[in-house]
Each structure stands twice: as structure tokens, then as C-alpha cells.
Scaffold this motif. Structure first.
Motif, PDB file in Angstrom:
ATOM      1  N   LYS A 231      20.006   7.877  26.988  1.00 31.59           N
ATOM      2  CA  LYS A 231      19.355   6.663  27.511  1.00 31.59           C
ATOM      3  C   LYS A 231      18.609   6.894  28.816  1.00 31.59           C
ATOM      4  CE  LYS A 231      20.995   4.156  24.171  1.00 31.59           C
ATOM      5  NZ  LYS A 231      20.149   4.017  23.000  1.00 31.59           N
ATOM      6  N   CYS A 249       9.502  11.408  26.955  1.00 32.38           N
ATOM      7  CA  CYS A 249      10.488  10.318  26.938  1.00 32.38           C
ATOM      8  C   CYS A 249       9.872   9.005  26.471  1.00 32.38           C
ATOM      9  CB  CYS A 249      11.088  10.130  28.337  1.00 32.38           C
ATOM     10  SG  CYS A 249      12.265  11.415  28.736  1.00 32.38           S
ATOM     11  N   THR A 252      11.099   7.298  23.104  1.00 32.12           N
ATOM     12  CA  THR A 252      12.379   6.570  23.031  1.00 32.12           C
ATOM     13  C   THR A 252      12.549   5.616  24.218  1.00 32.12           C
ATOM     14  OG1 THR A 252      13.423   8.469  24.081  1.00 32.12           O
ATOM     15  CG2 THR A 252      13.615   8.325  21.683  1.00 32.12           C
ATOM     16  N   LYS A 254      12.922   5.835  27.467  1.00 28.69           N
ATOM     17  CA  LYS A 254      14.102   6.103  28.293  1.00 28.69           C
ATOM     18  C   LYS A 254      13.882   5.667  29.732  1.00 28.69           C
ATOM     19  CE  LYS A 254      15.460  10.360  26.153  1.00 28.69           C
ATOM     20  NZ  LYS A 254      15.824   9.655  24.963  1.00 28.69           N
TER      21      LYS A 254
END
Ligand SMILES: NC(=O)c1ccc[n+]([C@@H]2O[C@H](COP(=O)([O-])OP(=O)(O)OC[C@H]3O[C@@H](n4cnc5c(N)ncnc54)[C@H](O)[C@@H]3O)[C@@H](O)[C@H]2O)c1
Ligand SMILES: N[C@@H](CC=O)C(=O)O
Length: 493
Positions: A231, A249, A252, A254
Motif C-alpha cells: 500500500k 506506483c 496501483t 500507492k
């Protein structure tokens, strides 16, 4: 030949990855030698893990997260304090490992262990203060507020110049917040990270909570950035790689924290004693042989004291001893590898070809192939690489300026914005510069500026977010808003 490493506690020297509380070989049998930059001797080998093993670390961190986040903050605090005590108890071994793999002088390595441990103690305590808020309600008969919750698994990718403190500044904050972590250290300096893992295990930090993965850097980073279950990414390293990871990143979405390169100006006002300022500038330039994100890269001196300043700088610089960091009285160790030496040489050549003057710095005196003797250049201009790039070497460039407005423009003439130094006792000048400098950190009349209580970080292309201080833990926390409705008549709602 493999160099034998003498430690009081030989179990601190590990040559495996650490996943789910187990010391792990690479499934594909690939490995990489790690060398002492001072001697070129092989210190040991690290496995290069396969993609499935990196995903296995994510599995382990995911499972461990359930229990780690459920602990009370004071329970996590106790384990972190036990880790802190072990770092202190094994300070000498940790410093030896660091000097061998990174090259910095032993007293500096001891200082880094102390510095790195101080973040563990700081965040152990801060974990108990992740307060939410109560919000005066605008909704009838409701109570509103926020909770702070750990983001989840955090990937921590770190550089070789501070092999221990760059990990603890991230990991301690993440662990205190209730996150589990996967650390990917630089391949040049993995052994400090692995010693940290050994001590984390002894401190009672459960399996899967603190993992160290090793491998081909682009390969490992790509997997961690693409993993939906990871995360948060916290990266310390070059701006070039930081940009790459930020892109990776995006897929996703993050949480990304970046501590990137610096190109610090060191501004000396006309009222300063040139000797005092020159000695401070030498200290700010040559720490970690110039391989420091806070290194004074562009030294900007008022024209009225420029010549005297240069004399004192050269005198102080000449007194620095370059050598193997294990030997006493050494001030500057080697650079990390041959490419760093080549880059330093080409930056000097570029400056000289564009009209800079070489005041001092004879590379024939270098005690070995990875060493670079301190260089002093004057007449540095914005066209030169030594001005534009973070040189990350013991190359000091000095430029004269005429007035405050000019020096502000010069100092801000960079894509970087990490730290700046200002030396003057004139309070109006201090305030003017403090406000005008486009840097995340400004240190006035002090070389030392870092430590656990301060928000460390940069603006512009030096990064995103802050580490340390009272906000450093926020990088690993989510804010959950709640609305408790239909409570009946709630006083004050
Ligand atoms: N702002 C800060 O707090 C801070 C602190 C220390 C160092 N730094 C910066 O770090 C840099 C020096 O460290 P470095 O040379 O290790 O930086 P680097 O960017 O080359 O490497 C940093 C990390 O990224 C990994 N990496 C390298 N190439 C990669 C790639 N293509 N894809 C994915 N991962 C990759 C490395 O293995 C290492 O773990 C300097 O720019 C310095 O200013 C910044
Ligand atoms: N000296 C810095 C590390 C930069 O390279 C720090 O204190 O974090």
C-alpha cells in the motif's frame, strides 16, 4: 579473496535474505558479491531472489499485518524499544559492518548507528500518539471523528550512503504505525540491513513484520511497485530512480514518499568571519566523502570576503586525511565504486573545460582506485555540471556573489530543493533568505540540522513527504472518518 570479518557477535553478519522470520537463499541460485570499497576485497555474497520469492515476502507481510496491527500501541512500542536497546548494545559490530561495506570512517559509522537507533526510540514513542480527532457535528444527533489506521504493507527501498539510518527512519515509523515492511536495501550495502533484521528478530518483532529482500534492483522494485497488496512505497535515493518508481506506483495508486537528491547551496554573508565560515563549509561539504544528500554542493560567498574564504577553505581541506575508514585519523573514506570516481573526475574536467580554476586536488595522491582526493574549484558557473548536478563526491565549487537578491536567484537555480545552509549574523538577511530559499530545510549557522524530532525532506524534485518529526509517522497512516448517526439527542452535536 574473501575478507574475514571479525565481530564480537558473528551472527550479525548474514548473507541471506530475511523473509517471514527465515534466512533465505535465492531459488534460482543467483548471487552477487559485495566488496569493500576501500580494498576491493569480497566481503561476502547475497542471493538474488526470484520473482516468486519477492511475492512470498508480500504474502508473509500480509499475514503478519493482521496480528501486528492488532497489538496495542504500547505493545509495539516495547518491541521497538527492545530493538533500540539491541542496536545500542551491538553498536560496535554494526559500525564495523557499515565501514566495511560503505567505506565511511569508523567514528562516522558509529555516529550513524546512534543516529539510526535514535529514530527507533523516537517512533516507538510516537506510535502511542497517533491521535484521531473529534469533529463538532453539523449533522443532527451524530458524533463525528477520525481514526488513524495503518496503511498496510510498506515497501522501503534505500540507498548505500547511509545503510542503516535510511532504513530505521522509515521502518521504525511504519512499524510503530502498525504496518509491516519489506526492505530492499542497496546491493552495495546489504549487510547493515541484514544485521538490523537479525536484531529485530531478537527484539521479538514477529516473523513477517520486518522482511529484507535482495535481488536485481529494477526487477525487485518493479514487483513491489506493481503489487496491489503493497500500500505504500517509501524510497530514498536518486531523483532519477525516484521518478521511475513514482511512475511504477501509478498503476496501483500507492502512497508514495520520496527522499531524493539534493544540491545544497551554502551561502556566506559579507558579515561573516571568513575562517569560521570556511571551516563550517568544509564540514558541510566533505561528510561521507561528499556522498551525502545534504552535502554543500554550491558554495556561494560574498565577493567582499571571497578570496580570504578560499584561502581558509583550502587550508582546512588540505588537513583532511583520505584513507581506509577502519584506520584511525581518517576523515574521508573511499567512494562507493569506480563509477563514482569516474563521475567525479568527469565533473571536474567539465568545470575546468568551462573556465573554473583548480585550487587544490591532486588525484595522484589517492591511496587506491576507489579513492578521490578532495577538490576545490573556484569560478564555478551555472553552466557547469558541478553546479547543475548533485556531484556526490568530494568536489567543492565556490562562486562569488554581489548581493542578497543575486544569491537567492543563484541558490534557487536548481531542480533540487532539499537543504540549504546560510551563514550570516544579520537577522534581516537571515529572515529574507529563510523565506526566499526554495528548499525543504534551511540551516542557519549550523552544519548539523538532522535528528529524530525534525521533519526531514525536500521540495521541487528532491522529494515528496517528510520523514522523522511528529509528521513522519503520517506517511504510514490512513485517516478514517466516522459518522455515528441516530444517537438521539447528543449534546453539542
Ligand atoms: N533525501 C534524502 O533523505 C536522501 C538520503 C540519502 C540519499 N539520498 C540520495 O540517494 C542518492 C544516492 O544513493 P543511490 O546511488 O543508492 O541511489 P539510487 O537511486 O541509485 O538507488 C537507491 C535504491 O534504488 C535501487 N535502484 C537503483 N536503480 C534502480 C532502478 N533502475 N529501479 C529500481 N530500483 C533501483 C538501488 O538498488 C537502491 O536500493 C543520492 O541522490 C542522494 O542524494 C537522499
Ligand atoms: N545526511 C542525511 C542522509 C543523506 O544522504 C540524513 O541525515 O538523512
Amino acid at each position: 579473496m574473501t575478507q574475514s570479518i571479525k565481530l564480537e557477535d558473528p551472527r550479525l553478519f548474514r548473507q541471506h535474505a530475511y523473509i517471514d522470520g527465515k534466512w533465505t537463499y535465492g531459488d534460482g541460485g543467483r548471487d552477487e558479491a559485495v566488496t569493500d570499497p576501500a580494498t576491493g576485497e569480497v566481503l561476502g555474497h547475497i542471493p538474488l531472489l526470484e520473482a516468486d520469492q519477492i511475492r512470498g515476502a508480500v504474502d508473509a507481510a500480509e499475514t503478519a499485518f493482521v496480528h501486528w496491527r492488532a497489538l496495542r500501541a504500547d505493545e509495539r512500542c516495547e518491541r521497538l524499544l527492545a530493538w533500540y536497546d539491541l542496536l545500542q548494545a551491538h553498536r560496535e559490530d554494526l559500525a564495523t559492518i557499515m565501514t566495511l561495506e560503505q567505506g565511511k570512517p569508523l567514528p562516522d559509522a558509529r555516529g550513524e548507528v546512534e543516529y539510526g537507533a535514535s529514530f527507533v526510540r523516537w517512533f516507538a514513542e510516537e506510535g502511542k500518539r497517533t491521535f484521531g480527532e473529534t469533529i463538532p457535528s453539523h449533522i443532527p444527533n451524530a458524533a463525528l471523528g477520525t481514526l488513524k489506521e495503518p496503511v498496510g504493507i510498506a515497501a522501503l527501498i534505500t540507498p548505500w550512503n547511509f545503510p542503516l539510518a535510511m532504513i530505521t527512519r522509515k521502518a521504525a515509523a511504519a512499524l510503530a504505525a502498525g504496518c509491516t515492511v519489506i526492505v530492499k536495501p542497496a546491493n552495495e550495502t546489504p549487510f547493515s540491513a541484514l544485521a538490523l533484521a537479525e536484531l529485530a528478530e531478537r527484539a521479538g518483532i514477529p516473523a513477517g513484520v520486518f522482511n529484507v529482500v535482495l535481488g536485481d534492483p529494477p526487477e525487485v522494485s518493479r514487483i513491489l511497485c506493481a503489487e496491489e497488496r503493497v500500500k505504500a512505497l517509501s524510497f530514498t535515493g536518486s531523483t532519477r530512480v525516484g521518478r521511475l518508481l513514482l511512475e511504477q506506483c501509478a498503476g496501483t495508486v500507492k502512497r508514495v514518499s520520496l527522499e531524493l537528491g539534493g544540491n545544497a547551496p551554502f551561502i556566506v554573508g559579507p558579515d561573516m568571519d571568513p575562517k569560521e565560515a570556511a571551516f563550517a563549509a568544509v564540514a558541510a561539504k566533505f561528510q561521507t566523502a561528499g556522498q551525502d544528500c545534504l552535502a554543500a554542493n554550491r558554495i556561494l560567498v560574498h565577493e567582499s570576503i571571497h578570496d580570504e574564504f578560499v584561502e581558509h577553505f583550502a587550508e582546512r581541506m588540505a588537513a583532511l586525511t583520505v584513507g581506509n575508514g577502519l584506520e584511525s585519523e581518517v576523515d574521508l573514506g573511499p567512494l562507493i565504486h569506480g563509477q563514482a570516481v569516474d563521475k567525479a573526475a568527469s565533473i571536474v574536467d567539465d568545470a575546468l573545460s568551462r573556465g573554473a580554476t583548480l585550487v587544490a586536488g591532486d588525484q595522484n595522491q589517492a591511496p587506491g582506485p576507489n579513492f578521490f582526493m578532495p577538490v576545490l574549484l573556484t569560478g564555478v558557473t551555472p553552466q557547469m555540471q558541478v553546479w547543475r548536478e548533485e556531484n556526490f563526491a568530494p568536489v567543492a565549487g565556490i562562486t562569488a556573489y554581489a548581493d542578497d537578491d543575486q544569491v537567492i536567484e543563484m541558490a534557487n537555480d536548481t531542480e533540487y530543493g532539499l537543504a540549504a545552509y546560510v551563514y550570516t549574523h544579520d537577522i534581516r538577511r537571515i529572515w529574507k533568505l529563510l523565506r526566499a530559499l526554495e528548499f525543504g530545510m534551511v540551516s542557519v549557522n549550523s552544519v548539523k540540522m538532522t535528528g529524530p524530532p525534525v521533519p526531514f525532506g525536500g521540495v521541487k524534485q528532491s522529494g515528496l513527504g517528510r520523514e522523522g518529526g511528529i509528521t513522519g509517522i503520517d506517511e504510514y497512516l490512513e485517516t478514517k472518518y466516522y459518522c455515528l448517526g441516530a444517537l438521539g439527542s447528543v449534546s453539542g452535536s
